[in-house]
Design a protein around this motif. Structure first.
Motif, short mmCIF file in Angstrom:
data_model
loop_
_atom_site.label_atom_id
_atom_site.label_comp_id
_atom_site.label_asym_id
_atom_site.label_seq_id
_atom_site.Cartn_x
_atom_site.Cartn_y
_atom_site.Cartn_z
N GLY A 86 0.85 -1.19 0.00
CA GLY A 86 0.00 0.00 0.00
C GLY A 86 0.88 1.23 0.00
O GLY A 86 2.11 1.13 -0.05
N LEU A 123 -4.50 0.53 1.76
CA LEU A 123 -4.11 -0.89 1.71
C LEU A 123 -4.57 -1.39 0.34
O LEU A 123 -5.74 -1.70 0.14
CB LEU A 123 -4.75 -1.65 2.86
CG LEU A 123 -4.10 -2.96 3.28
CD1 LEU A 123 -4.80 -3.54 4.50
CD2 LEU A 123 -4.04 -4.01 2.20
N LEU A 126 -3.73 -7.28 -0.81
CA LEU A 126 -3.45 -8.24 0.28
C LEU A 126 -3.92 -9.60 -0.21
O LEU A 126 -5.12 -9.82 -0.38
CB LEU A 126 -4.19 -7.84 1.56
CG LEU A 126 -4.17 -8.86 2.71
CD1 LEU A 126 -2.75 -9.13 3.20
CD2 LEU A 126 -5.03 -8.37 3.88
N ALA A 142 -1.06 -8.12 7.11
CA ALA A 142 -1.75 -6.83 7.29
C ALA A 142 -1.18 -6.09 8.49
O ALA A 142 -0.91 -4.88 8.42
CB ALA A 142 -3.25 -7.06 7.45
N LEU A 146 0.81 -2.48 8.39
CA LEU A 146 0.19 -1.30 9.02
C LEU A 146 0.93 -0.83 10.28
O LEU A 146 0.57 0.19 10.85
CB LEU A 146 -1.27 -1.60 9.36
CG LEU A 146 -2.16 -1.88 8.15
CD1 LEU A 146 -3.56 -2.30 8.59
CD2 LEU A 146 -2.22 -0.67 7.23
N VAL A 154 -6.38 3.92 7.83
CA VAL A 154 -6.14 3.04 6.69
C VAL A 154 -7.47 2.84 6.00
O VAL A 154 -8.51 2.68 6.65
CB VAL A 154 -5.52 1.69 7.14
CG1 VAL A 154 -6.24 1.07 8.31
CG2 VAL A 154 -5.45 0.69 5.97
N LEU A 156 -9.39 0.88 2.44
CA LEU A 156 -9.23 -0.15 1.40
C LEU A 156 -10.56 -0.34 0.70
O LEU A 156 -11.61 0.10 1.19
CB LEU A 156 -8.77 -1.48 2.03
CG LEU A 156 -9.67 -2.15 3.08
CD1 LEU A 156 -10.79 -2.97 2.44
CD2 LEU A 156 -8.86 -3.04 3.99
#
Ligand SMILES: CC(C)(COP(=O)(O)OP(=O)(O)OC[C@H]1O[C@@H](n2cnc3c(N)ncnc32)[C@H](O)[C@@H]1OP(=O)(O)O)[C@@H](O)C(=O)NCCC(=O)NCCS
Length: 202
Positions: A86, A123, A126, A142, A146, A154, A156
């Protein structure tokens, strides 16, 4: 075999791009050939501010390591089991522009939009290879991705699934992600997505 999590540099990503994209295509069950459409975008993303990538790799068990410390595992040609990356969101990015348009559409006011968009980590990807899913690797990647971020939150996007019934949804909910926009259609994509987010640190 032992599994390790490692950080990737932009040149690591460039070197292992084919393997990383193969994990992505197998995890998402996309048709073969999707890799080719995504390759240049994944490489371009490595140049973005705050880009970070992490991977899960499989390394043969060390023999004769008694008394010694385990060396830091190297990416080398180790099989890739998972990939996540990310970067810091910014106004010139297509994804942010799409999310801002979506926020306007659901009636968010400018204060709310500024609060969400001023400081966030996107993000972006993943994925855990299907043969390695369901043993906590996605959550571990993850969390590593992070950790120690400077952004306030965050965000996504993930495809909408009936009843939030897949591992991605269960993982995001377990990590405390809440709804930002539901049932959103990005330009040019017929699928509905959810935009989810949470504050940082995790
Ligand atoms: C979504 C995804 C990244 C989650 O990664 P994962 O490694 O499969 O799953 P998690 O890290 O959340 O692991 C949780 C599962 O592992 C199990 N588990 C086993 N050992 C564990 C451990 N030590 N810690 C945590 N969970 C563990 C849990 O019971 C849980 O099983 P369940 O989902 O059957 O209830 C992965 O499944 C994936 O790539 N899916 C396809 C692609 C995708 O959807 N990507 C996201 C698109 S936005």
């Amino acid at each position: 075999m032992a599994t390790f999590l490692i950080d990737l540099s932009p040149s690591d990503m460039q070197r292992r791009l084919g393997d990383a994209l193969a994990v992505y295509v197998d995890a998402m069950r996309y048709p073969r050939g999707t890799e080719d459409q995504r390759a240049s975008m994944w490489l371009e993303h490595t140049q973005r501010g705050g880009w970070k990538a992490v991977a899960a790799i499989e390394v043969p068990d060390q023999d004769g390591s008694e008394g010694g410390s385990t060396p830091e595992p190297q990416l080398g040609s180790a099989p890739l089991l998972g990939i996540a990356y990310g970067y810091c969101g910014a106004p010139d990015q297509w994804w942010q522009q799409q999310v801002v348009a979506g926020l306007h559409r659901v009636g968010a006011d400018s204060t709310r939009i500024a609060e969400l968009m001023t400081s966030y980590f996107e993000l972006t990807e993943l994925h855990i290879h299907p043969r390695a899913q369901g043993r906590g690797l996605g959550e571990a990647l993850a969390r590593r991705l992070l950790a120690d971020r400077g952004e306030s939150r965050v965000l996504l996007s993930t495809p909408e699934i009936n009843g939030e019934g897949n591992r991605a949804w269960r993982l995001y909910r377990r990590l405390g992600f809440g709804d930002i926009i539901r049932g959103y259609h990005f330009a040019g994509d017929p699928r509905a997505f959810a935009i989810l987010g949470r504050s940082l640190p995790l």
